[in-house]
Write a protein that holds these residues in place. Structure first.
Motif, PDB file in Angstrom:
ATOM      1  N   GLU A 151      -3.086  -3.653 -13.834  1.00 11.67           N
ATOM      2  CA  GLU A 151      -3.497  -4.397 -14.885  1.00 11.67           C
ATOM      3  C   GLU A 151      -3.321  -6.084 -14.661  1.00 11.67           C
ATOM      4  OE1 GLU A 151      -6.128  -4.987 -17.912  1.00 11.67           O
ATOM      5  OE2 GLU A 151      -5.961  -3.543 -16.814  1.00 11.67           O
ATOM      6  N   ARG A 152      -1.879  -6.286 -14.466  1.00 13.00           N
ATOM      7  CA  ARG A 152      -1.273  -7.264 -14.168  1.00 13.00           C
ATOM      8  C   ARG A 152      -1.695  -8.155 -12.996  1.00 13.00           C
ATOM      9  NH1 ARG A 152       4.838  -7.715 -12.959  1.00 13.00           N
ATOM     10  NH2 ARG A 152       3.845  -7.714 -10.784  1.00 13.00           N
ATOM     11  N   GLU A 153      -1.931  -7.398 -12.088  1.00  8.88           N
ATOM     12  CA  GLU A 153      -2.459  -7.993 -10.649  1.00  8.88           C
ATOM     13  C   GLU A 153      -3.807  -8.074 -10.635  1.00  8.88           C
ATOM     14  OE1 GLU A 153      -0.413  -9.587  -8.637  1.00  8.88           O
ATOM     15  OE2 GLU A 153       1.360  -9.140  -9.704  1.00  8.88           O
ATOM     16  N   GLU A 154      -4.705  -7.087 -11.401  1.00 11.78           N
ATOM     17  CA  GLU A 154      -6.070  -7.073 -11.523  1.00 11.78           C
ATOM     18  C   GLU A 154      -6.607  -6.235 -10.056  1.00 11.78           C
ATOM     19  OE1 GLU A 154      -7.684 -10.765 -12.169  1.00 11.78           O
ATOM     20  OE2 GLU A 154      -7.251 -10.747 -14.145  1.00 11.78           O
ATOM     21  N   VAL A 155      -5.927  -5.306  -9.845  1.00  6.65           N
ATOM     22  CA  VAL A 155      -6.348  -4.309  -8.766  1.00  6.65           C
ATOM     23  C   VAL A 155      -6.635  -2.839  -9.446  1.00  6.65           C
ATOM     24  CG1 VAL A 155      -5.631  -3.082  -6.930  1.00  6.65           C
ATOM     25  CG2 VAL A 155      -4.671  -5.590  -7.287  1.00  6.65           C
ATOM     26  N   PRO A 156      -7.948  -2.469  -9.256  1.00 10.20           N
ATOM     27  CA  PRO A 156      -8.417  -1.222  -9.863  1.00 10.20           C
ATOM     28  C   PRO A 156      -7.357   0.017  -9.378  1.00 10.20           C
ATOM     29  CG  PRO A 156      -9.867  -1.611  -8.089  1.00 10.20           C
ATOM     30  CD  PRO A 156      -8.847  -2.811  -8.330  1.00 10.20           C
ATOM     31  N   SER A 169       0.383   3.955   2.012  1.00  5.41           N
ATOM     32  CA  SER A 169       0.890   5.056   1.575  1.00  5.41           C
ATOM     33  C   SER A 169       2.287   4.660   0.651  1.00  5.41           C
ATOM     34  CB  SER A 169       1.091   6.209   2.313  1.00  5.41           C
ATOM     35  OG  SER A 169       1.547   7.494   1.659  1.00  5.41           O
ATOM     36  N   ALA A 170       2.661   5.156  -0.281  1.00  5.18           N
ATOM     37  CA  ALA A 170       3.994   4.916  -0.945  1.00  5.18           C
ATOM     38  C   ALA A 170       4.497   5.964  -1.608  1.00  5.18           C
ATOM     39  CB  ALA A 170       3.816   3.799  -1.816  1.00  5.18           C
ATOM     40  N   THR A 180       7.830  -0.738  -8.194  1.00  2.00           N
ATOM     41  CA  THR A 180       8.241  -1.260  -7.289  1.00  2.00           C
ATOM     42  C   THR A 180       7.226  -1.534  -6.006  1.00  2.00           C
ATOM     43  OG1 THR A 180      10.487  -1.515  -7.832  1.00  2.00           O
ATOM     44  CG2 THR A 180      10.082  -1.861  -5.368  1.00  2.00           C
ATOM     45  N   GLU A 181       6.895   0.010  -5.627  1.00  2.00           N
ATOM     46  CA  GLU A 181       5.872   0.225  -4.342  1.00  2.00           C
ATOM     47  C   GLU A 181       4.352  -0.443  -4.809  1.00  2.00           C
ATOM     48  OE1 GLU A 181       6.865   2.194  -1.324  1.00  2.00           O
ATOM     49  OE2 GLU A 181       7.787   0.744  -2.273  1.00  2.00           O
ATOM     50  N   ALA A 182       4.059  -0.357  -6.218  1.00  2.00           N
ATOM     51  CA  ALA A 182       2.943  -0.927  -6.363  1.00  2.00           C
ATOM     52  C   ALA A 182       2.681  -2.460  -6.210  1.00  2.00           C
ATOM     53  CB  ALA A 182       2.335  -0.566  -7.919  1.00  2.00           C
ATOM     54  N   GLU A 183       3.686  -3.004  -6.569  1.00  3.05           N
ATOM     55  CA  GLU A 183       3.938  -4.298  -6.215  1.00  3.05           C
ATOM     56  C   GLU A 183       3.926  -4.716  -4.684  1.00  3.05           C
ATOM     57  OE1 GLU A 183       7.757  -4.772  -8.515  1.00  3.05           O
ATOM     58  OE2 GLU A 183       6.587  -5.688 -10.297  1.00  3.05           O
ATOM     59  N   ARG A 184       4.662  -3.983  -4.107  1.00  3.64           N
ATOM     60  CA  ARG A 184       4.663  -4.203  -2.635  1.00  3.64           C
ATOM     61  C   ARG A 184       3.189  -3.961  -2.057  1.00  3.64           C
ATOM     62  NH1 ARG A 184       4.874  -0.854   1.822  1.00  3.64           N
ATOM     63  NH2 ARG A 184       4.979   1.142   0.539  1.00  3.64           N
ATOM     64  N   LEU A 185       2.669  -2.901  -2.299  1.00  2.00           N
ATOM     65  CA  LEU A 185       1.280  -2.738  -1.838  1.00  2.00           C
ATOM     66  C   LEU A 185       0.265  -3.856  -2.472  1.00  2.00           C
ATOM     67  CD1 LEU A 185       1.043   1.090  -2.486  1.00  2.00           C
ATOM     68  CD2 LEU A 185       1.546  -0.012  -0.380  1.00  2.00           C
ATOM     69  N   VAL A 241       2.680   2.025 -12.914  1.00  2.00           N
ATOM     70  CA  VAL A 241       1.547   1.545 -11.855  1.00  2.00           C
ATOM     71  C   VAL A 241       0.295   0.936 -12.574  1.00  2.00           C
ATOM     72  CG1 VAL A 241       0.197   2.139 -10.077  1.00  2.00           C
ATOM     73  CG2 VAL A 241       2.512   3.157 -10.189  1.00  2.00           C
ATOM     74  N   ALA A 242       0.008   1.367 -13.709  1.00  2.00           N
ATOM     75  CA  ALA A 242      -0.996   1.015 -14.316  1.00  2.00           C
ATOM     76  C   ALA A 242      -0.922  -0.444 -15.040  1.00  2.00           C
ATOM     77  CB  ALA A 242      -1.469   1.799 -15.567  1.00  2.00           C
ATOM     78  N   ALA A 243       0.292  -0.545 -15.369  1.00  2.00           N
ATOM     79  CA  ALA A 243       0.839  -1.996 -15.922  1.00  2.00           C
ATOM     80  C   ALA A 243       0.633  -3.115 -14.865  1.00  2.00           C
ATOM     81  CB  ALA A 243       2.262  -1.891 -16.364  1.00  2.00           C
ATOM     82  N   ILE A 244       1.186  -2.559 -13.544  1.00  5.60           N
ATOM     83  CA  ILE A 244       1.205  -3.360 -12.393  1.00  5.60           C
ATOM     84  C   ILE A 244      -0.334  -3.667 -12.087  1.00  5.60           C
ATOM     85  CG2 ILE A 244       1.602  -3.840  -9.863  1.00  5.60           C
ATOM     86  CD1 ILE A 244       3.984  -3.976 -12.272  1.00  5.60           C
TER      87      ILE A 244
END
Length: 370
Positions: A84-89, A42-43, A54-59, A79-82
């Motif tokens: 997509e970049r990290e390929e996490v749905p 949770s964030a 930042t929290e999306a990147e941490r998670l 968060v959607a941009a992260i």
């Protein structure tokens, strides 16, 4: 999960976080997903896009295989941009702006109706209930939160559709929902324009302020009508204002009041957390089950495999007032997502339109709040 757990939107954010935890506990207690237990990270976005990012990147770094977020369009965009970049749905529980899914993302999906659906259906519902009740609604003023992209996007869709169907928008007034402390000047300006209806889009606290200030200036409209308004379909609104809430309407996302399972879920939430479950929390709860179903079909905890399974969803056992199974189109929108119109009647929030989902008939009061 990434939601505003502190700040002005924490009432919704905390409920959404709790709803995800409740869903995960149910799934795990029932044996998990093919025997595997789900774990929840949770964030707190604090309501700030940069914090959410930042929290999306941490998670992601902590091993998140999927996201649920974020309640605000501005935070969700980051968060959607992260994702997509990290390929996490990412499954969006609540965030309305069309622009989030205009990026041709492959990893982001949305459960709630988007801004176009909210605005277009909001205008159509207003015209339809005017015809149903025999009341003329030919002019409206529009009061909206104008800083986060949420209010603007819904307003634009509503105004475009209103112009198409012959409803004139005589005033459009934006405000900052997190800074506003008084809307009496805006209400006086609206009174001078003499519209048949006041349309309001915003969050809870500013929507509550608008209702109270409308009463204070003696706003002379036939109805106050929310479109994606986070106030006028809440039990808390009735508790906070009493008789003032009577007749207020809101065209918004909702749970399926005709589905007994939805009542069971909401009763369970209230028993566990001591307050009525908001629709935002219902959507967060539903998003959890959508992801769990995808993990089961993927047979994998790999984010790319989960993404492919979400994209192929054909989910029937949901508690949302959508006609048909939950499926996603090529942009990630839920194909069957649509709002419903609610009204405060005799101190209760009831669905009044469209007719096949109505618990009661709509009532355009000669004087709202009475």
């Amino acid at each position: 999960g990434i939601h505003p757990l502190t700040g002005g939107l924490a009432a919704d954010g905390i409920q959404m976080d709790n709803a995800i935890q409740m869903a995960i506990a149910e799934i795990n207690e029932a044996g998990g997903v093919q025997g595997a237990q789900l774990d929840y990270l949770s964030a707190d976005s604090t309501g700030a896009p940069d914090v959410g990012q930042t929290e999306a990147e941490r998670l992601v770094g902590e091993g998140a295989a999927a996201f649920i977020c974020c309640f605000q369009s501005s935070v969700t965009s980051n968060v959607a941009a992260i994702a997509e970049r990290e390929e996490v749905p990412l499954v969006i529980d609540v965030a309305v702006a069309d622009a989030i899914l205009d990026q041709e993302y492959a990893y982001t999906f949305r459960l709630q109706p988007n801004a176009t659906s909210m605005g277009v259906n909001g205008a159509n519902f207003l015209q339809q209930i005017a015809e149903e009740t025999g009341e003329e609604i030919s002019t409206v003023a529009y009061l909206y939160e104008g800083t986060s992209g949420f209010g603007d996007s819904v307003r634009e869709a509503f105004v475009a559709q209103a112009n198409e169907i012959g409803i004139e928008v005589v005033e459009e007034i934006g405000y900052d929902p997190f800074a506003v402390t008084d809307l009496t000047t805006e209400m006086t300006r609206i009174n001078a324009a003499a519209p048949d209806a006041l349309v309001v889009t915003g969050y809870y606290n500013d929507g509550l302020l608008a209702a109270r200030n409308a009463e204070e200036v003696g706003l002379d409209t036939k109805i106050i009508y929310g479109v994606a308004q986070g106030t006028y379909d809440q039990d808390q609104f009735v508790a906070d204002t009493g008789d003032l809430a009577e007749c207020f309407m809101d065209s918004n996302y909702h749970w399926d009041s005709s589905n007994p399972e939805a009542a069971v879920v909401r009763d369970s939430f209230e028993e566990q957390y001591g307050e009525p479950m908001r629709t935002s929390a219902v959507l967060a709860y539903q998003a959890t089950y959508i992801i769990a179903d995808a993990i089961a079909r993927a047979g994998s905890s790999d984010p790319a495999a989960i993404r492919d399974a979400i994209a192929a969803s054909d989910y029937a056992d949901h508690i949302l007032p959508y006609e048909g199974n939950i499926t996603f189109d090529e942009t990630g929108e839920t194909v069957v997502a649509s709002p419903v119109l609610m009204q405060v009647q005799d101190g209760a929030i009831v669905q009044v339109w469209p007719p096949d989902l109505a618990e009661s008939t709509p009532n355009i009061c000669t004087s709202w709040g009475n």
